[in-house]
Design a protein around this motif. Structure first.
Motif, short mmCIF file in Angstrom:
data_model
loop_
_atom_site.label_atom_id
_atom_site.label_comp_id
_atom_site.label_asym_id
_atom_site.label_seq_id
_atom_site.Cartn_x
_atom_site.Cartn_y
_atom_site.Cartn_z
N MET A 288 10.99 10.61 -11.87
CA MET A 288 10.66 9.19 -11.74
C MET A 288 11.60 8.51 -10.75
O MET A 288 11.15 7.71 -9.92
N GLU A 289 12.88 8.81 -10.81
CA GLU A 289 13.82 8.20 -9.87
C GLU A 289 13.54 8.62 -8.43
O GLU A 289 13.63 7.81 -7.51
N LEU A 290 13.20 9.90 -8.24
CA LEU A 290 12.85 10.36 -6.90
C LEU A 290 11.65 9.60 -6.36
O LEU A 290 11.63 9.19 -5.19
N LEU A 291 10.64 9.40 -7.20
CA LEU A 291 9.42 8.71 -6.77
C LEU A 291 9.71 7.25 -6.42
O LEU A 291 9.31 6.75 -5.37
N VAL A 292 10.42 6.55 -7.30
CA VAL A 292 10.74 5.15 -7.05
C VAL A 292 11.55 5.00 -5.76
O VAL A 292 11.26 4.15 -4.91
N THR A 293 12.54 5.86 -5.59
CA THR A 293 13.39 5.81 -4.40
C THR A 293 12.58 6.07 -3.13
O THR A 293 12.74 5.38 -2.12
N ALA A 294 11.70 7.07 -3.17
CA ALA A 294 10.88 7.40 -2.00
C ALA A 294 9.97 6.22 -1.62
O ALA A 294 9.80 5.92 -0.44
N ILE A 295 9.40 5.56 -2.62
CA ILE A 295 8.52 4.42 -2.35
C ILE A 295 9.32 3.29 -1.72
O ILE A 295 8.88 2.66 -0.76
N MET A 296 10.52 3.04 -2.22
CA MET A 296 11.35 1.97 -1.68
C MET A 296 11.77 2.28 -0.24
O MET A 296 11.81 1.39 0.61
N LYS A 297 12.05 3.55 0.05
CA LYS A 297 12.43 3.94 1.42
C LYS A 297 11.29 3.70 2.40
O LYS A 297 11.52 3.47 3.58
N LYS A 298 10.05 3.76 1.92
CA LYS A 298 8.89 3.56 2.78
C LYS A 298 8.44 2.10 2.85
O LYS A 298 7.42 1.79 3.44
N GLY B 102 0.81 -1.21 0.00
CA GLY B 102 0.00 0.00 0.00
C GLY B 102 0.84 1.26 0.00
O GLY B 102 0.33 2.35 0.24
N VAL B 103 2.12 1.13 -0.30
CA VAL B 103 3.02 2.28 -0.36
C VAL B 103 3.08 2.77 -1.80
O VAL B 103 3.18 1.99 -2.73
N GLY B 104 2.99 4.09 -1.97
CA GLY B 104 3.07 4.63 -3.31
C GLY B 104 3.13 6.13 -3.28
O GLY B 104 3.23 6.75 -2.22
N GLY B 105 3.07 6.73 -4.45
CA GLY B 105 3.11 8.17 -4.55
C GLY B 105 2.87 8.62 -5.98
O GLY B 105 2.75 7.81 -6.90
N MET B 106 2.81 9.94 -6.13
CA MET B 106 2.55 10.54 -7.43
C MET B 106 3.56 11.65 -7.65
O MET B 106 3.91 12.38 -6.73
#
Length: 154
Positions: free
Chosen positions: A37-47, A11-15
């Protein structure tokens, strides 16, 4: 262009939202798709999201500026960029609304993966742009002006 990414298991994600395809010379501006896109992917993985489970929903890519040259049609170039990026990264696209000649208002619920997009009329586009600009200024002020809580950190 807006890309919504989420991991359906956690349930982790972002826009994100980016204005230009590809990357800048410095590679550090989120206005460009590659960095956003890299910022978003990285942020999701950190969470706690797993890159291998990510799913995508993409919106935008409309020709919102009245330009004659297709080379200057940034919306179409943004849409092409995000589709190629997601394919190269192995992230399946499970929903999309691309093209046209109007902007969209996008709402995304990462915990469910639900996304809603509404096409905007011309006057609505201007109001949304004004609201987003105002909101951006408010966010910058919050970051730049720490709260005065009587505590001084060194």
């Amino acid at each position: 262009m807006a890309a919504c990414l989420y991991d359906p298991e956690t349930g982790v994600g972002g826009m994100n939202h980016f204005s230009l395809p590809g990357s800048s010379d410095e590679g550090t501006s989120a206005r460009y798709g590659a960095h956003a896109m890299e910022l978003l992917v990285t942020a999701i993985m950190k969470k706690g999201g797993d890159r291998n489970r990510l799913r995508a929903k993409v919106f935008g890519g409309g020709k919102v500026l009245d330009v004659a040259s297709e080379h200057l049609n940034v919306g179409a170039r943004n849409a092409e960029f995000v589709l190629k990026y997601l394919e190269a990264e192995g992230i399946p696209i499970v929903g999309q609304s691309l093209g046209g000649n109007r902007g969209r208002l996008v709402r995304f619920r990462p915990h469910t993966g639900q996304a809603m997009a509404k096409h905007l009329a011309g006057r609505e586009q201007n109001q949304v742009a004004e609201n987003e600009t105002k909101f951006g200024r408010e966010l910058n002020q919050r970051v730049e002006t720490p709260p005065d809580d009587g505590i001084t950190l060194f």
